[in-house]
Design an enzyme around this catalytic site. Structure first.
Site, short mmCIF file in Angstrom:
data_model
loop_
_atom_site.label_atom_id
_atom_site.label_comp_id
_atom_site.label_asym_id
_atom_site.label_seq_id
_atom_site.Cartn_x
_atom_site.Cartn_y
_atom_site.Cartn_z
N CYS A 1 -15.26 -22.95 29.23
CA CYS A 1 -15.83 -23.81 28.20
C CYS A 1 -16.69 -23.02 27.23
CB CYS A 1 -16.62 -24.96 28.84
SG CYS A 1 -18.03 -24.40 29.81
N GLY B 1 0.83 -1.20 0.00
CA GLY B 1 0.00 0.00 0.00
C GLY B 1 0.86 1.24 0.00
N ARG C 1 -22.90 -30.92 31.96
CA ARG C 1 -23.73 -29.80 32.40
C ARG C 1 -25.19 -30.23 32.43
NH1 ARG C 1 -23.92 -24.39 28.92
NH2 ARG C 1 -25.19 -25.68 27.54
N HIS D 1 -26.51 -19.40 16.16
CA HIS D 1 -26.74 -20.81 16.48
C HIS D 1 -26.07 -21.73 15.47
CE1 HIS D 1 -29.16 -24.58 16.41
NE2 HIS D 1 -29.03 -24.45 17.73
N ARG E 1 -22.94 -30.99 26.91
CA ARG E 1 -24.29 -30.40 27.02
C ARG E 1 -25.31 -31.52 26.96
NH1 ARG E 1 -21.85 -28.36 22.84
NH2 ARG E 1 -20.85 -26.30 22.97
N GLY F 1 -18.42 -19.82 31.64
CA GLY F 1 -19.22 -19.84 30.41
C GLY F 1 -19.11 -18.46 29.82
N THR F 2 -18.10 -18.25 29.02
CA THR F 2 -17.81 -16.87 28.59
C THR F 2 -18.82 -16.36 27.56
OG1 THR F 2 -16.16 -17.77 27.09
CG2 THR F 2 -15.38 -16.86 29.17
N ASN F 3 -19.58 -17.24 26.93
CA ASN F 3 -20.61 -16.73 26.02
C ASN F 3 -21.66 -15.97 26.81
OD1 ASN F 3 -19.18 -18.30 24.26
ND2 ASN F 3 -20.84 -19.71 23.78
N ASP F 4 -22.25 -16.64 27.78
CA ASP F 4 -23.27 -15.98 28.59
C ASP F 4 -22.67 -14.84 29.41
OD1 ASP F 4 -25.42 -17.29 27.65
OD2 ASP F 4 -25.75 -18.55 29.41
#
Lengths: 881, 881
Positions: free
Chosen positions: B838, B102, B615, B453, B559, B772-775
Site C-alpha cells: 500500500c 538525434g 491502519r 507531502h 489512514r 509499506g514501501t515508502n517507509d
C-alpha cells in the site's frame, strides 16, 4: 513405574545437579568422597514438579517415600524421629539447580515437639539448650511455613528478657525458654489459626510443601525474570540429620574459603564461632574469629579443615566456599559451593590453578567474566564507603571521579585547562560539548540512555559517566541544579561512580585499578585461544597508545569528525560549510589540510606495525554549526547591544546556513558518503591528509604504517565505486608528488540494510567491510537511538517486548541476520574480504560471540573494552569449538 | 566466412529488425508483401559494428559488397550510378533497431555530380528540376557528411534570390540554380577543405560512414542514456532508389495514418502536397491538403492509398504511419511504422481492433501505456494553448486547475468554504495544511520532490499539484511571492498543470478528461487477465466512492490520522496529547470515539462488499500540535497584547508538550505501533470505533462489510502479538455489548527491515501483510524522504549513482530483496497469508510488475492510480506468463 523422587546423599553427585539442586549435588558429592557429611537425603526437583501438577499437594506416594527415607535415617543414626529417647532432628533446606536468593532457605531442628524435646534433654543433658532449640524451631516454622512475621515472636522474647531483668538471648533462663515455647505455640494458634503440629511427619510434609511453594513466591519470580532463569526448573529439598555447634566449648560453626576471595591468595580464609549455631553468626552479636586461630580453641582443627579444603578444591578444581559445624569436637561439613570472589581474585586464582596444574588455560579463561575485567580497568568508589548516594542514574561508563560541578562546556574547558578537576553536568551532551568533556574528570547528565552521546563518548575515552539521572533538575541559565532536594551550585564538589550509576555529594574515597601480572598472563592465554582479532576505536594518538597498552591489534575505527571540533579548527570548518562555491570551500579545506595531516601523522605513528582504519567524515554538517535557537539568541543579544554590522551579518549568515542544513531526520539525511559524493573536495582533502602523513612517515624511516580508508554509510555499490576512485586518484597524486610508494586500501562501513542485501555488488569495490552496528541497528529497527531510549525503549524493555536493548546487545534475530547475509554475499564476491565490526557492540561479550559465529575477522571497540573483547573472543572460540 | 552485411529489401523482414533497423525492416516487410517500394538495400547494424571495430573505417570488403549491390540496383532499375544517361540516384537513410532522433537522418539525390546532373536533365527534360536536385544534394551532403552549417548555404541562396529580384526558392531561375551549384562547391572547398567528391561511390561511402559516425554523436549518446537504450546496438543504413514527388502536377508526396491518431476513429487520415518533396512539407511554405481530397488532384489515388493502408494494417495489426511519394502518377511507399497516437486514440484503436478480430484482448491490453491511462483521468491545459508558462516545477500530481493565489491554510479554508476557487501556494506543506489542501483546487510549492507531502497528499486526493518550483520565491509574512520576475499577491489568479509541471498567470483553457466506453472495455479485459488484486488508498467515503468508480476492489489503506485533523477534532486530539494521566487521556479519547465511529461507518458503507483495511494511528503525536516556532511566536504576541493568563498558560502547556514530544529523527521515533504499545488507550479507542461502526451497519442490515485492522511499523513479533490481543479483546467486548457477530481480522504493515527478516515470527500473529514501501525504502536505504530529495537525491539521479528515484520506482535490488524475503518467510509460517502493498509504489507500473513476480495478492494505490494499476497488473501477468 513412577520415577524415583527421593535420593540418599550416597546415591547422587554433581552430575545430578538438575534434579538434586546445587546444594543437594554438593552434599552428595561430598558424601561420595567420604567427607564427614551428616547423613540425609534429597527430595528432587522432579518431586517439585509433581507437587505443582498435583494441585500444590504432596501426593501420598511421595509422602510414603519420604517416610521410608526417614525410617532409613533412623536406622543409619540410631535415633528416633519425634521420639522421646535420642530423638532424630533434621534440617530442611531448599536447593535449586541455580543459586536463587529469594526462596525459602532453611528450617533447623525439625522433629522437636513437647515429647521429643524431653528426649533431647535426656540425650544432651542440657535443658536450656533443648528448649532453646525448640523455641527457635517453632519460630522458624511459624515464620517460614506459616508466614508469621518474626517480630510477633521477637516481641514476646523481648518482654521475657525485660521480665528477667534484661540481658542477651543466651542469658535467658531455661524456665524462661520453656514458657516462651508455650507463648510461641499461642502465637501460632492466634496468627495461623492452627495448633502447632506435634506430629514430626506433619511438620516435615508442611516444611517440604513450603519449600516447593517458595519457588513461586513473588521475590523468586522476579529474581528469575531478571536473571533469565527458566520458570520450570523447580527446586529440590534437602533433609539432613542435625548436628549442633552450640553444645559447649568443644562445639562451634563457621565458613571458610579455600583461597582469599579478595586477593586470590592461596590461604585458608574464613571465620568461626565457638558454641554457636549458624544463626548466631548472622545475628552479629558475637564477633567471629579468623579461621587461622581455630587451633587456639580446638587444637588440631585447622589441619582437619585444611585437609577438607584441599580435598574439595582438588575435587572441584575451583575455589570453594564451605560451611562446617563442629559438634563436641567432631567436624561436620554442611555445604560446599564455588566461592564468590573479586575480579582481581578471579584472575589470580585462575592463573595460580593453571600453574598448579589443576586446570587448563582454557578453563582458566572460561572462568573469568568479561565484565569483571572491565571493572578492573577503572577506579571505583571504595566498597567500604557507607556514605549514602544523592541519586542514582544509569552506569554509562565505568570508573569513579570527583570534581567541581560545571554546567557549561566553555567553563569546563577554561577550568580544565587550569588543571581544576571538574564534573561536567548537563541535561545531555552534543558534539559541541566535546572540549568540555575532554577537560572533565567525569560526566553527569539528567537525560539519555546507555547509548546516548555522553555515554558513547565517555566509554570511548574511558571516562566515568552517569547518564539519565532523572532526579537531577538542571537550571542552565541559573547555573545551578537540584538533585533530590540538594541544591548544587557551580563549584560544588560531587563524586560519581560510572560503574554503579551513583552520585555522591562531596569527595569520596576511591580505589585505584590494578592490572597485575595475572591480568596480563590470563589475557595472554585468551589471545592464544581466540580467533577474532581485537582492534580499538581511537581518534587521537593518546587513545591509540592506550589501546596498544590494552592489547589492541590496530585501530578499527578512527573517526575524523572529532578532529573538526577543536577550537583551532572550528572557524575553518565553519568557513567550509558557509562556502557557497567549490572554490571557497576548497580554500577553507586548504586551511584544514595541514591540521588533519598532523592528526593522521600522530595516530599512524602511535599505531605503527598495525592497520589504522580511518573513516572519512560522517556526521551531517550542521553538527559543526551552533544550533538555531542558540544563534537566534546570540543574534538578538548582539542587536540589543548594538554589535558591529559585520559581526551581526556573520551570525545571520550562520543562521541562514544552519536553516538550510536543517533536516527532518538528520540520521537519515545528508551525511556519510552522501557528503562525499555531493562535496568531493571534503573527502579529497581528508584522503590527501592521510596519504601525505603516510608519505612523511615513510620518508622518516617509519615504513610500517598501514592506513586504510573507510567510506561510511554506503548503501549502493556505485557510491563506493565513485569514492574509491577519487581516493585512489589522490593517493596516486601524493605518491607522484612525494616519490613514495605505499599500498592503498579502501573499504566501507556496512551500516545500512541495503548495503547488507547488496553486499555482493559492494564487495567488488571494497577491500574490507566494517559493520557499523549502531547505525545498522537504527535502520534495521527503524529506531532513532536517542528518541527510542527517551520515548519508548524503556517501556519495551520493561514489558519484555524486547529482551535486550538492541543498542547494547546485538539483535541476532534481525540485525544479525542482515550481518550474516552481508558476510555471505561479500565473501561470495571476494573470498579474501576482511570483515570486522566497529559499533558499540564490538565490546559486548554476547555480541562478540555472535560475531565469532558469523565468521568475522575482528571486532573493534573503545580502548577500555579491548581486554573485555579479548577475553570474550576467546570464550566464544572455546564455546563454539 | 564473414557474416552477410548487406541485404536486399527482398531478403529481410520484421524478424530482422535487430540487424536491419526499424526503417530497413519496414521496407523489407513492405517489399515482401509486394507494395510499391522503390528498390534498394540495407547495410546492417552488424556492418556498423564492423565499422567501429575497424577504427571508424569502412573495410574494403564492405565497400565491395556495397558496390556489388549498387550494380545490382542498376540492373533492377536499368539506371546508371553516376551515369550521364538515365542516372541512378539514391537516398541514404539511417535506421536503428529503436527509433532514435538525434542521429543523422537522410541524404537525398545521392549520385549527382557535374556529369550525372546532365543525365538527369535529359531523363526528366527539366533543367530547373535537375539543378534544384543537385544544389539540394550538395547542401545536404555538405551539412550532414561534412558538418557545414546550413546557414553557410542559405546565405548564398538568399543573396541569389535578392539578386534575382526577390521571391521564393521555387521561383529561382534554372541559371541561378546552376550558379548556386558552383557557389556551393566553393563552400565545400572553403569550409571542409576538400573538393566536392564527384565519384558517386565516394559520395556513398562517405554518406554511409557519416551515418555510422552519427550513432556516437553527442545528441545520440544523451538520448540513449535518457531512454536506457544500449550503446552497442548500432545503426543500419538504407540505400534506396530515388523517386520524385516534384516532377510536376501528376507528382506529389505525403504522410498518412491508417486511423485518426487523435480520436482513434477508423478513417484514413493524413496530408499531401502536389509537386513537392518531403522537405517542402517540413519547410511549411505551402499548406498541405487533407488526404480525403487527394482525388481532386490525382483521381483514383485515394483508393490506392486506402488499399495500401488496409494492407499494412492487416499486416502489422496496428495503426500505421506511412510516407509515400507519387512520381508522375505512380505511387511509391517509402516508409511505414507504428503510428503515434493520443491516449484516447490508443484505447479506441485497441478496442476496435479486438472487435474487428485483428488482435487479441491480450495484445490490446499490452498496447496501452499505463501512464497514458493516468493522463486520461485528469483535466489538462488545452494543448492548443500557446500562452507561455510563468515557470516550471515538478509535475507532482496530474490535472490542471485555476484559482486565486492563497498563501495560508487558514485563508484557504475560509475562502474555500465560501466556494472560491483557490490555489494553495506554500514553500512546502505539512499535515496541518490539510484543511487548506482540502479546500484548494490545486497546490503549488517552491520546495519538495515527487514524493514530498504535498505530492503524496495531492495524488491521493486526485488534486493537481506542482511542487519544487524553484523559480517561486514566497514571502509568507508579506503575503506575496515572486515568480521569475512576476509578482503575485494573494487573490491573483494563476493556473497550474500538474501533468506537465507548468505554472501560468491567469486563467487558461482546460480540456476535460474523457473516460469513454473503450476505457471501460479495455480495462475490463485487463481485469480478466491480471492476477494481482487492485485496491485503493482512501481515507474518506468520497475517496472510497471514487475508488469504486475507478474499479478498486477494496481499500488497502485507510489512514486514520487525517481523521484527527479536522477542525472539530483538533481540540480533542490536543487534549489527549496534553493529558498527563491515562484517565485524562481516556476522557479526551471518549470525545473522539463517536467521531471516529462516524468516519468508519461512512467508509465501510461506501465500500460494502469489499474489505477495508484500516491502519491504526501512525504519525508521531507532535504532528497534531502547532510547531514550536509558531507557538513561541503566538506566545510572545499574546504576552504583548496582554492576553488572559489562562489562555497564555494553555499555550505554554502546548509549548511544553511540543518540546517534550520533539525528536531528533521523528521518522524513526515514537510512532506507529510504538504509540500503540505505550498508550494502549489510543488504539483501543480506534478499535472500538471500527467495531462499533461495523456492529451498527450489521444491525442496519448491511452485513457485507469487512473491516480489517492494520498495525503499523511492526518490527518485532511481540509488538503485533500484544496489540492484536488488545484489538481482539475490544472486538469481543463490542460483540457482547451489541449482540452482533463479525469476523475479526488483524494484520500488519511490513515497513521496517527487521519485520522483513523476522516475517516468519510476525506471520504467527498476522492474518495479512501489507508492505509499506515508502517507509521500507526510507529504512532500507537509510534515506529520510524529505531530506534526501532536497539534499542529495537529485545529485544521485543526475550522476546516475542511482538509476531511479527509489521513492518513485521500487528498488528491486535492495528493497525488493527484503520484500521477497518477507513473502517467503511469511508464507512459510502461514501459507494462506494475504500479502499486499500500500505504498506509493502500488500505482507505479514497473513496481507493479515486481510485485506480481514476488507473488503478492494485491496492490493498493491512490484512487486515481487504480486504472493504471489494473492495466499494469494485467501487463505484468502477460509478460510473466
Amino acid at each position: 513405574m513412577a520415577a524415583k523422587l527421593v535420593y540418599w546423599f550416597e546415591e547422587g553427585g554433581e552430575e545430578h545437579r538438575q534434579i538434586l539442586g546445587g546444594k543437594g549435588a554438593g552434599l552428595a558429592e561430598m558424601t561420595r568422597i567420604e567427607l564427614p557429611v551428616p547423613p540425609g537425603f534429597t527430595v528432587t526437583t522432579e518431586a517439585c514438579k509433581v507437587y505443582y501438577q498435583s494441585g500444590n499437594k504432596l501426593p501420598d506416594s511421595l509422602k510414603s517415600d519420604i517416610e521410608a527415607f526417614i525410617k532409613g535415617l533412623e536406622g543409619k543414626t540410631g535415633k528416633n524421629f519425634g521420639g522421646t529417647r535420642n530423638p532424630l532432628l533434621v534440617s530442611v533446606r531448599s536447593g535449586a539447580p541455580v543459586s536463587m536468593p529469594g526462596m525459602m532457605d532453611t528450617i533447623l531442628n525439625l522433629g522437636l515437639n513437647d515429647q521429643s524435646v524431653k528426649g533431647l534433654c535426656e540425650a544432651t543433658q542440657d535443658l536450656r539448650f533443648s528448649y532453646d532449640c525448640y523455641r527457635r524451631f517453632i519460630q522458624m516454622f511459624g515464620n517460614v511455613v506459616l508466614g508469621i512475621p518474626h517480630n510477633e515472636f521477637e516481641r514476646v522474647l523481648s518482654q521475657l528478657k525485660k521480665d528477667e531483668g534484661g540481658g542477651q538471648d543466651y542469658e535467658v533462663s531455661a524456665q524462661g525458654l520453656k514458657s516462651l515455647v508455650e507463648s510461641y505455640k499461642g502465637i501460632i494458634r492466634d496468627k495461623a489459626g492452627i495448633e502447632f503440629p506435634h506430629d514430626p511427619y506433619e511438620q516435615l510434609f508442611m516444611a517440604v510443601s513450603a519449600v516447593f511453594e517458595s519457588w513461586n513466591n513473588e521475590r523468586a519470580i522476579i529474581y528469575r525474570k531478571i536473571n533469565k532463569i527458566p520458570d520450570d526448573l523447580g527446586t529440590a529439598v534437602n533433609i539432613q540429620t542435625m548436628v549442633f555447634g552450640n553444645m559447649g566449648p568443644d562445639s562451634g560453626t563457621g565458613v571458610m574459603f579455600t583461597r582469599d576471595p579478595s586477593t586470590g591468595e592461596r590461604v585458608l580464609y574464613g571465620e568461626y564461632l565457638i558454641n554457636a549455631q549458624g544463626e548466631d553468626v548472622v545475628a552479629g552479636l558475637r564477633t567471629p574469629r579468623p579461621i587461622s586461630e581455630v587451633d587456639e580453641d580446638l587444637p588440631g582443627m585447622f589441619e582437619q579443615l585444611a585437609k577438607v579444603a584441599r580435598l574439595l578444591e582438588d575435587h572441584y578444581k575451583d575455589m570453594q566456599d564451605i560451611e562446617f559445624t563442629i559438634e563436641r569436637g567432631k567436624l561436620h561439613i554442611l555445604q560446599t559451593r564455588t566461592g564468590k570472589r573479586t575480579a582481581q581474585a578471579a584472575l589470580e586464582i585462575a592463573r595460580a590453578m593453571v600453574h598448579e596444574g589443576r586446570i587448563s588455560k582454557e578453563t582458566a579463561v572460561m572462568r573469568i567474566s568479561p565484565e569483571e575485567v572491565a571493572r578492573l580497568l577503572h577506579r571505583a568508589v571504595d566498597p567500604k564507603v557507607t556514605v549514602e548516594a544523592l541519586a542514582q542514574g544509569l552506569p554509562a561508563s565505568p570508573g569513579a571521579a570527583t570534581g567541581k560541578v560545571v554546567f557549561h562546556t566553555g567553563t569546563a574547558e577554561a577550568l580544565g585547562e587550569k588543571g581544576e578537576k571538574i564534573i561536567l553536568v548537563r541535561p545531555e551532551t552534543a558534539p559541541d560539548d566535546m572540549p568540555g568533556i575532554v577537560h572533565a574528570q567525569g560526566i553527569l547528565t539528567s537525560r539519555g540512555g546507555m547509548t546516548c552521546h555522553a555515554a558513547i563518548v565517555a566509554r570511548g575515552m574511558g571516562k566515568p559517566a552517569v547518564v539519565g539521572c532523572d532526579a537531577l533538575r538542571i537550571d542552565l541559565e541559573g547555573n545551578k541544579a537540584v538533585i533530590n532536594g540538594t541544591e548544587l551550585e557551580e563549584g560544588d564538589v560531587i563524586s560519581i561512580d560510572g560503574g554503579t550509576g551513583r552520585v555522591y555529594l562531596g569527595e569520596i574515597p576511591l580505589v585505584e585499578p590494578i592490572m597485575g601480572e595475572s591480568f596480563r598472563e590470563v589475557l595472554g592465554w585468551a589471545d592464544e585461544l581466540r580467533k577474532l582479532g581485537v582492534k580499538a576505536n581511537a581518534d587521537t594518538p593518546e587513545d591509540a597508545r592506550k589501546a596498544r597498552e590494552f592489547g589492541a591489534e590496530g585501530i578499527g575505527l578512527c573517526r575524523t569528525e572529532h578532529m573538526f571540533m577543536g577550537h583551532d579548527r572550528m572557524s575553518a570548518v565553519q568557513e567550509m560549510i558557509l562556502a557557497d562555491t567549490e572554490e571557497a570551500r576548497k580554500k577553507a579545506l586548504d586551511v584544514l589540510l595541514p591540521m588533519q595531516e598532523e592528526d593522521f601523522y600522530g595516530i599512524l605513528k602511535a599505531m605503527r606495525g598495525y592497520p589504522v582504519t580511518i573513516r572519512l567524515l560522517d556526521p551531517p554538517l550542521h553538527e559543526f554549526l551552533p544550533n538555531i535557537e542558540e544563534l537566534l539568541r546570540t543574534l538578538s543579544d548582539m542587536r540589543a547591544k548594538g554589535a558591529p554590522a559585520s559581526e551581526i551579518s556573520r551570525v545571520e549568515e550562520l543562521l541562514r546556513k544552519a536553516r538550510g542544513l536543517q533536516e527532518m531526520n538528520p540520521m537519515l539525511g545528508m551525511r556519510g558518503c552522501r557528503l562525499g559524493i555531493v562535496y568531493p573536495e571534503i573527502y579529497e582533502m581528508q584522503a590527501r591528509a592521510i596519504f601525505q602523513a603516510t608519505a612523511r612517515l615513510i620518508k622518516e624511516g617509519i615504513a610500517d604504517v598501514f592506513p586504510e580508508v573507510m567510506i561510511p554509510l554506503v548503501g549502493e555499490a556505485r557510491e563506493l565505486e565513485i569514492l574509491r576512485e577519487r581516493v585512489t586518484d589522490v593517493a596516486v597524486q601524493v605518491q607522484t608528488e612525494q616519490q613514495v610508494e605505499f599500498p592503498v586500501v579502501v573499504g566501507t562501513m556496512i551500516e545500512i540494510p541495503r548495503a547488507c542485501v547488496t553486499a555482493d555488488e559492494i564487495a567488488e569495490h571494497a577491500q574490507f567491510f566494517s559493520f557499523g552496528t549502531n547505525d545498522l541497528t537504527q535502520t534495521t529497527f527503524g529506531y532513532s537511538r536517542d528518541d527510542a531510549e527517551a520515548k519508548f525503549l524503556h517501556k519495551y524493555l520493561g514489558e519484555k517486548v524486547l529482551k535486550d536493548n538492541p543498542f547494547a546487545v546485538l539483535d541476532t534475530k534481525g540485525v544479525g541476520k542482515l550481518v550474516e547475509t552481508a558476510v555471505r554475499l561479500g565473501r561470495a564476491t571476494r573470498p579474501d574480504l576482511v570483515i570486522g565490526i566497529c559499533g558499540e557492540h564490538g565490546g559486548e561479550p554476547a555480541s562478540i560471540e555472535f560475531f565469532h559465529q558469523a565468521g568475522l575477522d575482528y571486532v573493534s571497540c573503545s580502548p577500555y573494552r579491548v581486554p573485555v573483547a579479548r577475553l570474550a573472543a576467546a570464550q566464544a572460540a572455546l564455546r563454539n569449538k
